[in-house]
Scaffold this motif. Structure first.
Motif, short mmCIF file in Angstrom:
data_model
loop_
_atom_site.label_atom_id
_atom_site.label_comp_id
_atom_site.label_asym_id
_atom_site.label_seq_id
_atom_site.Cartn_x
_atom_site.Cartn_y
_atom_site.Cartn_z
N VAL A 1 0.84 -1.20 0.00
CA VAL A 1 0.00 0.00 0.00
C VAL A 1 0.88 1.25 0.00
CG1 VAL A 1 -1.61 1.35 1.40
CG2 VAL A 1 -2.02 -1.08 1.04
N CYS A 2 1.89 1.25 0.86
CA CYS A 2 2.78 2.42 0.93
C CYS A 2 3.52 2.63 -0.39
CB CYS A 2 3.79 2.25 2.07
SG CYS A 2 3.08 2.41 3.70
N LYS A 3 3.98 1.53 -0.98
CA LYS A 3 4.67 1.65 -2.26
C LYS A 3 3.74 2.17 -3.33
CE LYS A 3 7.26 -1.75 -3.65
NZ LYS A 3 7.80 -3.09 -3.88
N GLY A 4 2.49 1.70 -3.30
CA GLY A 4 1.50 2.17 -4.27
C GLY A 4 1.23 3.65 -4.11
N GLN A 5 1.09 4.10 -2.87
CA GLN A 5 0.86 5.52 -2.62
C GLN A 5 2.07 6.34 -3.02
OE1 GLN A 5 -0.13 5.59 1.53
NE2 GLN A 5 -2.30 5.24 1.16
N SER A 6 3.26 5.85 -2.68
CA SER A 6 4.49 6.56 -3.04
C SER A 6 4.63 6.66 -4.55
CB SER A 6 5.72 5.84 -2.48
OG SER A 6 5.68 5.79 -1.10
N LEU B 1 2.20 6.54 -6.79
CA LEU B 1 1.21 7.48 -7.33
C LEU B 1 1.62 8.93 -7.08
CD1 LEU B 1 -2.16 5.79 -6.34
CD2 LEU B 1 -1.25 6.09 -8.64
N GLU B 2 2.08 9.20 -5.88
CA GLU B 2 2.53 10.55 -5.56
C GLU B 2 3.74 10.92 -6.40
OE1 GLU B 2 3.12 10.65 -1.35
OE2 GLU B 2 0.99 10.39 -0.93
N ALA B 3 4.64 9.98 -6.59
CA ALA B 3 5.83 10.25 -7.39
C ALA B 3 5.46 10.50 -8.85
CB ALA B 3 6.81 9.08 -7.29
N GLU C 1 3.51 16.65 -12.63
CA GLU C 1 2.40 16.78 -13.57
C GLU C 1 2.09 18.24 -13.92
OE1 GLU C 1 -1.57 16.62 -10.75
OE2 GLU C 1 -0.93 14.82 -11.78
N ASP C 2 2.40 19.17 -13.03
CA ASP C 2 2.10 20.57 -13.31
C ASP C 2 3.30 21.33 -13.88
OD1 ASP C 2 3.54 20.43 -10.97
OD2 ASP C 2 2.46 22.07 -9.98
N THR D 1 10.79 4.87 -5.27
CA THR D 1 10.16 3.56 -5.42
C THR D 1 11.18 2.43 -5.62
OG1 THR D 1 9.92 3.96 -7.79
CG2 THR D 1 8.05 4.52 -6.38
N TRP D 2 12.46 2.75 -5.58
CA TRP D 2 13.48 1.73 -5.79
C TRP D 2 13.77 1.00 -4.50
CZ3 TRP D 2 19.13 1.94 -4.84
CH2 TRP D 2 19.80 0.86 -5.40
N ASN D 3 13.72 -0.33 -4.52
CA ASN D 3 14.03 -1.15 -3.36
C ASN D 3 15.12 -2.14 -3.78
OD1 ASN D 3 14.19 -2.73 -1.14
ND2 ASN D 3 12.06 -3.43 -1.19
N PRO D 4 16.35 -1.90 -3.36
CA PRO D 4 17.44 -2.78 -3.79
C PRO D 4 17.33 -4.20 -3.24
CG PRO D 4 18.22 -1.25 -2.12
CD PRO D 4 16.82 -0.84 -2.47
#
Length: 135
Positions: free
Chosen positions: A56-61, A63-65, A70-71, A119-122
């Motif tokens: 969930v946290c990765k998904g939110q991160s 999406l936010e990333a 975008e602007d 979002t990178w997780n080594p």
């Protein structure tokens, strides 16, 4: 007379204890096994909860990333585009050296690099190589 009765009682008590000992050991082993199984299930459940929360946290991160730039005007929304503009400026104009642009490059590129590292997780099995994160 009391001594014989006490001895008989002690011997009956010892026989009873000896006959119940296997049952007590069996019950004890079952209790230990039940505790072990519950502990294993609890560990698995907690690991799954942690993994779900991480997803969930990765998904939110993510999406936010994805929405972070975008602007921003398309001309400056990508590291590769900014890099090409700076390279063009460096080779076509002498003002590049006079403006000390090379000293500003880390500050210009840092937001883009940090965005990729969010979002990178080594430690992930399917993690991108560090070289693959370059733009």
């Amino acid at each position: 007379m009391k001594g014989a009765a006490v001895d008989d009682f002690d011997s009956v008590q010892n026989e009873l204890a000896m006959s119940l000992l296997p049952l007590i050991n069996t019950l004890h082993n079952k209790v230990l096994e039940t505790r072990r199984l519950r502990a294993e299930r609890l560990v698995v459940r907690r690991q799954q909860d942690i993994q779900d929360e991480l997803d969930v946290c990765k998904g939110q991160s993510s999406l936010e990333a994805d929405n972070l730039f975008e602007d921003v005007v398309d001309e400056y929304a990508s590291l590769s585009i900014i890099k090409s503009h700076l390279e063009k400026w460096k080779f076509q104009h002498s003002s590049y050296q006079q403006a000390y642009v090379s000293l500003c490059l880390p500050k210009l590129f840092t937001p883009f690099v940090k965005l990729q590292l969010v979002t990178w997780n080594p430690l992930e099995v399917k993690a991108k190589e560090l070289d693959g994160l370059r733009c």
